[in-house]
Structure formats: structure tokens, C-alpha cells
Scaffold this active site. Structure first.
Site, PDB file in Angstrom:
ATOM      1  CB  SER A 248      32.888  41.732  27.874  1.00  0.00           C
ATOM      2  OG  SER A 248      32.643  42.003  29.239  1.00  0.00           O
TER       3      SER A 248
ATOM      4  CG  HIS B 173      38.788  33.581  36.896  1.00  0.00           C
ATOM      5  ND1 HIS B 173      38.072  34.604  37.465  1.00  0.00           N
ATOM      6  CD2 HIS B 173      38.333  33.461  35.616  1.00  0.00           C
ATOM      7  CE1 HIS B 173      37.198  35.079  36.571  1.00  0.00           C
ATOM      8  NE2 HIS B 173      37.346  34.392  35.440  1.00  0.00           N
TER       9      HIS B 173
ATOM     10  CE  LYS C 154      32.629  34.340  35.008  1.00  0.00           C
ATOM     11  NZ  LYS C 154      33.035  35.683  35.273  1.00  0.00           N
TER      12      LYS C 154
ATOM     13  N   GLY D  76      32.971  40.445  32.809  1.00  0.00           N
ATOM     14  CA  GLY D  76      31.585  40.588  33.244  1.00  0.00           C
ATOM     15  C   GLY D  76      31.068  42.013  33.221  1.00  0.00           C
TER      16      GLY D  76
ATOM     17  CD  GLU E 239      34.652  35.843  38.487  1.00  0.00           C
ATOM     18  OE1 GLU E 239      34.372  34.638  38.555  1.00  0.00           O
ATOM     19  OE2 GLU E 239      34.228  36.584  37.573  1.00  0.00           O
TER      20      GLU E 239
ATOM     21  CG  ASN F 135      34.768  30.533  34.034  1.00  0.00           C
ATOM     22  OD1 ASN F 135      34.268  29.678  34.769  1.00  0.00           O
ATOM     23  ND2 ASN F 135      35.377  31.612  34.507  1.00  0.00           N
TER      24      ASN F 135
ATOM     25  CD  GLU G 289      39.626  35.632  31.873  1.00  0.00           C
ATOM     26  OE1 GLU G 289      38.771  35.286  31.066  1.00  0.00           O
ATOM     27  OE2 GLU G 289      39.516  35.475  33.094  1.00  0.00           O
TER      28      GLU G 289
HETATM   29  C1  PEP Z   1      35.639  35.056  32.763  1.00  0.00           C
HETATM   30  O1  PEP Z   1      35.031  34.964  33.812  1.00  0.00           O
HETATM   31  O2  PEP Z   1      36.661  34.378  32.586  1.00  0.00           O
HETATM   32  C2  PEP Z   1      35.124  35.978  31.748  1.00  0.00           C
HETATM   33  C3  PEP Z   1      35.897  36.296  30.755  1.00  0.00           C
HETATM   34  O3  PEP Z   1      33.843  36.448  31.941  1.00  0.00           O
HETATM   35  P1  PEP Z   1      32.983  37.342  30.907  1.00  0.00           P
HETATM   36  O4  PEP Z   1      33.099  36.701  29.542  1.00  0.00           O
HETATM   37  O5  PEP Z   1      31.594  37.301  31.431  1.00  0.00           O
HETATM   38  O6  PEP Z   1      33.578  38.707  30.901  1.00  0.00           O
END
Ligand code: PEP
Length: 256
Positions: free
Chosen positions: A214, A96, A11, A174, A98, A9, A168
Site C-alpha cells: 500500500s 510474491h 499484476k 492491497g 500472491e 508490479n 512485503e
Molecule cells: C504488491 O503487490 O507487491 C504490492 C505491494 O501491492 P500494493 O501496493 O497494492 O499493496
């Protein structure tokens, strides 16, 4: 046996020319991939360039990060599932965290998008996950159960296996803070039990559940070894083609 699926992803990062050079480096780095599926999810503007580059690697699919639920119409700034399909997009991230927290997407909106994506022949990467407050107050199962039941309401039996669920936890996205393999496995097993409740056991066994939050080369293999973890959705670490390739190698190593 569920095929593991590793998805990048990006973003709101990378222009279409940056996407081209990323994919060139990535393809050189990764070489051949046979046993896992790889998905790259660029911003809309980099999708056509990414689709062209993906033709060189059969295991690579291109996805989008969002879409509107309507087929067309007066929705300034939005993109429909039909438009994505016309670009040969295969996957779309929906729900997601976000989108839920920064853009006010409710379970009902996510549900409309999931059904529209399936109707158009797109595979949703349907994201669920609890906040830190919800985890600390023992609401993980309640939150995941609600997000899944409402988000997948009205999905037909035959469409269930088209969906990839991404667990998630918001506190791990993040932040550099990953769920432990045991915490993630517990949540994934619970998600599968909820899916079994709304479809049936054999169908739920076929649904792939990714972990996201992460994921990096140094924690990926242990996560991928868990029984109910069928891949990863990777944000930050996927912006470096080398580290994304390393994570894919970890997923392959976990198959042995
Ligand atoms: C994501 O945005 O789906 C995600 C898992 O981000 P990160 O790996 O940076 O935590």
C-alpha cells in the site's frame, strides 16, 4: 550508497496496447530520472511492447512477475528465465505473497527460481513478509529469517548483490494498510542482519531492500527516508502512471 529502486508490479492488469499508452503517459509525466532506478513489471504478454517503450528512458528497466526454474521442457503454461532474457528483461519478482498463498509456492520452490534466475543473468526481486497472524503472535523475525535462509540457500557470494529483497508484510498488500515507517525500518534492519549472517556485513550493506504494501504518493517519502529502506515495490498505486511518477519523485525528494 545504495541506489533506490522503485518498481511497479502491474499484476494481471493491462494488455500490451494499454501498456504502450501507460508508458507513453508515464514517460511524459516523469521526464528525466537520474538518481533512482525505475522498474516496470508487466504481465508476460505486455513485456515486448514495454521493452520497446523503455528504450526512451535510460533509468527504466523491464521485469517479469514470475518464471519457472527449468531452462525448458514439458511445463505447459510456464516461461523460463532464458525466454525472459531473450526479451531483454532485467528483473523478475520471485516469492510474491500472491504466488506463495494462491499458487502454493514454498520456500524451496522460490529458492529454485532464485538460483535459476541468477544463473540466467536475471536479477530477482525476492519477496518476503509475514501474515497478520504471524505479526500478532510475535513471529515476524522467525518467519523472515526462515524465508530468507531457505529462499537464498546456495546463492553464491558474488550473486548476493544482484538480488533485491522486497519486504512485503502480507497484511499491507492491497489493503490500504501500510506498515509505519518505524515498523518497516525495524523489519528491514532485521533482514539486513540476516543477510549479513549468511554472507558478510559489507555484502549485506550493498543489498537493496524495498518496502512493499500500500505504498502511495502520500506515504512514500517518509518510508523512503528510513535508513534501511532502499525503494518500493508498488502494486495498486502503480497502475496510474501519474501516481507511480509521484512516488518516484517522493523517493528522489527523500535523497535530499
Ligand atoms: C504488491 O503487490 O507487491 C504490492 C505491494 O501491492 P500494493 O501496493 O497494492 O499493496
Amino acid at each position: 550508497m545504495r541506489k533506490k529502486i522503485l518498481a511497479a508490479n502491474w499484476k494481471m492488469n493491462l494488455t500490451h496496447t494499454e501498456a504502450e499508452s501507460y508508458l507513453q503517459s508515464f514517460l511524459t509525466e516523469i521526464g528525466e530520472v537520474n538518481d533512482v532506478e525505475v522498474v516496470v513489471l508487466p504481465p508476460f504478454t505486455a513485456i515486448p511492447a514495454s521493452v520497446s517503450a523503455s528504450e526512451k528512458m535510460p533509468a527504466l528497466r523491464i521485469g517479469a512477475q514470475n518464471m519457472h526454474w527449468a531452462k525448458s521442457g514439458a511445463f505447459t503454461g510456464e516461461v523460463s528465465a532464458t525466454m525472459l532474457r531473450a526479451l531483454y528483461v532485467k528483473y523478475v519478482i520471485l516469492g510474491h505473497s500472491e504466488r506463495r498463498t494462491l499458487f502454493g509456492e514454498t520456500d524451496e520452490i522460490v529458492n529454485r527460481k532464485v538460483r535459476a534466475a541468477l544463473d540466467a543473468g536475471l536479477r530477482p526481486i525476492f519477496c518476503v513478509g509475514e501474515t497478520l497472524h504471524e505479526r500478532d503472535s510475535n513471529q515476524v523475525e522467525q518467519v523472515l529469517g526462515r524465508q530468507i535462509r531457505q529462499g537464498l540457500d546456495g546463492v553464491s557470494q558474488k550473486d548476493f548483490t544482484e538480488i533485491v529483497v522486497a519486504y512485503e508484510p502480507c497484511w499491507a498488500i492491497g489493503t490500504g494498510r501500510t506498515a509505519t515507517p518505524a515498523q518497516a525500518e525495524q523489519a528491514h534492519a532485521f533482514i539486513r542482519s540476516v543477510l549479513a549472517g549468511i554472507t558478510d556485513g559489507p555484502t549485506a550493506e550493498k543489498v537493496r531492500i524495498q518496502y512493499g504494501g500500500s505504498v502511495k504518493p502520500d506515504n512514500a517519502e517518509e518510508l523512503m527516508r528510513q535508513k534501511n529502506i532502499d525503494g518500493a515495490l508498488i502494486g495498486g498505486a502503480s497502475l496510474d502512471p501519474r501516481s507511480f511518477a509521484q512516488i518516484i519523485r517522493c523517493a528522489e525528494a527523500a535523497l535530499i
